[in-house]
Write an enzyme that holds these catalytic residues in place. Structure first.
Site, mmCIF file in Angstrom:
data_model
loop_
_atom_site.group_PDB
_atom_site.id
_atom_site.type_symbol
_atom_site.label_atom_id
_atom_site.label_comp_id
_atom_site.label_asym_id
_atom_site.label_seq_id
_atom_site.Cartn_x
_atom_site.Cartn_y
_atom_site.Cartn_z
ATOM 1 C CD GLU A 257 11.361 1.005 1.108
ATOM 2 O OE1 GLU A 257 12.364 0.253 1.141
ATOM 3 O OE2 GLU A 257 11.407 2.184 0.705
ATOM 4 C CG ASN B 187 12.783 6.063 1.140
ATOM 5 O OD1 ASN B 187 12.018 5.261 1.654
ATOM 6 N ND2 ASN B 187 13.953 5.706 0.628
ATOM 7 C CD GLU B 188 15.473 2.897 3.408
ATOM 8 O OE1 GLU B 188 16.592 2.881 2.892
ATOM 9 O OE2 GLU B 188 14.793 1.866 3.583
ATOM 10 C CD GLN C 267 10.290 -1.560 -5.043
ATOM 11 O OE1 GLN C 267 9.993 -1.253 -6.190
ATOM 12 N NE2 GLN C 267 11.291 -0.958 -4.400
ATOM 13 C CD GLU D 294 12.951 2.638 -5.195
ATOM 14 O OE1 GLU D 294 12.781 1.644 -4.458
ATOM 15 O OE2 GLU D 294 13.837 3.496 -5.000
ATOM 16 C CE1 TYR E 135 12.598 -4.467 1.260
ATOM 17 C CE2 TYR E 135 13.701 -2.710 2.458
ATOM 18 C CZ TYR E 135 12.885 -3.138 1.424
ATOM 19 O OH TYR E 135 12.344 -2.225 0.558
HETATM 20 O O1 AHR Z 1 13.024 -1.341 -1.936
HETATM 21 C C1 AHR Z 1 14.349 -1.162 -2.307
HETATM 22 C C2 AHR Z 1 15.056 -0.090 -1.489
HETATM 23 O O2 AHR Z 1 15.180 -0.507 -0.174
HETATM 24 C C3 AHR Z 1 14.363 1.238 -1.382
HETATM 25 O O3 AHR Z 1 14.607 2.056 -2.463
HETATM 26 C C4 AHR Z 1 14.942 1.817 -0.142
HETATM 27 O O4 AHR Z 1 14.061 2.699 0.509
HETATM 28 C C5 AHR Z 1 15.281 0.601 0.690
HETATM 29 O O5 AHR Z 1 16.544 0.663 1.231
#
Ligand code: AHR
Length: 501
Positions: free
Chosen positions: A305, A181-182, A354, A34, A249
């Site tokens: 992600e 995205n999101e 990432q 990103e 995450y």
């Molecule tokens: O990966 C960091 C961020 O986490 C991304 O930009 C977003 O999609 C997510 O919340």
């Protein structure tokens, strides 16, 4: 009563080597870069005039490391950044490109010197398939539709002509397109009903050109937002989407206090791994909803992600999400990839967050040098699982516990490569104890075993610019084969890839 020797063993693994009909899609081993912190700028792109050794502006050391990893796809330009990105700002003469503020990530100026052509050329150089996320949050249907025309159209049209004037005659023919995205958060704070409608509009004008059929990925749920999945699956005609994303995450502690990437105790270590393993439940629960509408499992669950998210390294910009990477991250990667493999009938792609210098990075860089993180080595070890056939297995494992946390100490995935080689990845998350594992290879008369592994003295062992090889891949020899029975001494705090033929 006859009791088999292996049923007595405390730790044993039975692998059905001659069964299985599900392929582990290589795209499960995908990555994500990103416009965030030093991911693109400084990490991948330094520009052709830089003193840092580069090829046409791309860091040579980073390119080499990524080429070695054979990464199947790379997601770009975000993340949250994607929904603020206007692609026309990133084409043409770099000196003329408008600048913007990267409001999500540190409020820094984005000069757009890395745009569509730079990304596409990079993907070509490292031999990976591009996966582009379009702007739904602050963009328009027209903008995304024209981007696809610019990239993929092979005839005469305003966008194809513009691409040619910018030096690219042939269309690139990109397959993977994310529609926002999101969208429930940074991508527009939409309700699932609203996004489902928006998706239908955007996807309608995302055209196939020149025989290239787009693989359209709808922006899916965060964590356990099952309602989001339900509404999208119900409201989007199945023939309009190919994938539905999921973001998850792994944090230690809470979002308010995500704790240090390197300084943690054993209980926090196990808490982190338990939370990583929770993705199995998420896949099952979201998957059950998808099954209701798509029993054939044609639509891929795209976990685009995933990875650890800790506090940034002291003294670094909080908006840059730069964190160190330890053996704990390696175990998170091993557990996550084992789970994705196991669910390969539904999980068709995944992208760790990432690639360089951000979150659970596989590579960390400074001005002159690069570190391959423990997570990089897990991806390296796991190469044989890509596009291999998933094998069923039965694992009996002892437990490890610290404080109130408890987990099975061994975590395994098994597959068979096209040439018949059986691949067994084994993580021993117990930092203090070597585990003797009895493996039964049912259905193969293995003659030859090769193995590689990573291990380190501590759960927070990591590589630094001063000592880059604290954690590194090495040959593993502590096993013994006797016909179909294999005895493996799995070192404490290790991840092994065994290959039997
Ligand atoms: O990966 C960091 C961020 O986490 C991304 O930009 C977003 O999609 C997510 O919340």
């Amino acid at each position: 009563m006859l009791v088999s020797f292996f049923s007595l063993a405390q730790n044993r693994l039975i692998v059905n080597t001659d069964q299985g009909d599900i392929k582990i899609n290589k795209h499960i081993y995908g990555h994500f870069a990103e416009h965030l912190g030093r991911s693109i700028y400084g990490g991948i792109w330094v520009g052709p005039d830089s003193d840092i050794p580069n090829e046409d502006g791309y860091r040579k050391d980073v390119m080499e490391a990524l080429i070695n990893l054979e990464i199947p796809n790379l997601r770009w330009p975000g993340g949250c950044f994607a929904d603020e990105y206007h692609w026309t700002d990133g084409i043409g003469d770099p000196a003329e490109r408008p600048k913007m503020v990267n409001t999500h990530w540190g409020g820094v100026t984005e000069d757009n010197s890395f745009g569509t052509h730079e990304f596409m050329n990079f993907a070509k150089k490292i031999g990976t398939e591009p996966y582009i996320t379009g702007n739904v949050g602050s963009g328009s249907v027209e903008e995304m539709s024209k981007w696809i025309e610019y990239i993929n159209f092979d005839g005469v049209s305003p966008m194809a002509d513009l691409r040619k004037r910018n030096g690219q005659d042939e269309p690139w023919g990109i397959r993977y397109w994310g529609v926002g995205n999101e969208s429930w958060g940074c991508g527009g704070n939409m309700t699932p009903e609203y996004y489902a409608n928006e998706y239908r509009r955007y996807a309608t004008y995302a055209r196939n050109y020149g025989g290239n059929r787009l693989y359209k990925i709808a922006g899916g749920a965060n964590n356990w937002d099952y309602n989001w999945t339900e509404v999208l699956m119900k409201n989007i005609p199945l023939n309009m989407m190919d994938g539905l994303s999921l973001h998850y995450y792994t944090i230690a502690g809470s979002w308010e206090n995500k704790k240090s990437a390197t300084d943690f105790d054993k209980e926090t270590y196990l808490e982190t791994l338990r939370k990583a393993a929770f993705i199995d439940e998420l896949i099952k629960r979201h998957g059950t909803i998808m099954d209701k509408y798509d029993p054939e499992k044609r639509i891929g669950m795209i976990i685009d992600e995933w990875g650890t998210w800790f506090e940034v390294e002291p003294g670094t910009n909080p908006g840059f999400l730069y964190q160190q990477n330890t053996m704990r991250d390696a175990h998170v990667a091993a557990i996550s990839l084992n789970i994705f493999n196991k669910n390969a009938d539904r999980v068709h792609m995944a992208n760790i967050a990432q690639t360089v210098n951000v979150l659970q990075a596989i590579i960390l860089t400074n001005e002159t040098d690069l570190i391959l993180t423990p997570t990089y080595h897990v991806f390296d070890l796991y190469k044989p699982h890509k596009d291999a056939t998933l094998l069923s297995h039965d694992l009996k494992s002892e437990e490890v516990s610290f404080g109130k946390e408890k987990m099975e100490a061994l975590n395994v995935s098994t597959s068979r490569s096209e040439d018949g080689t059986v691949n067994i990845s084994i993580a021993n998350i117990n930092p203090d104890k070597k585990i003797d594992l009895d493996v039964v290879l049912r259905g193969i008369d293995a003659k030859n075993i090769t193995a590689e592994y990573i291990t380190a003295p501590a759960i927070n062992s990591h590589n630094t610019f001063e000592n880059k090889e604290v954690v590194k891949k090495a040959a593993f020899k502590d096993f013994k084969l006797n016909k179909e029975n294999l005895k493996v001494s799995v070192p404490a705090n290790s991840i092994i890839m065994l290959r039997a033929k």
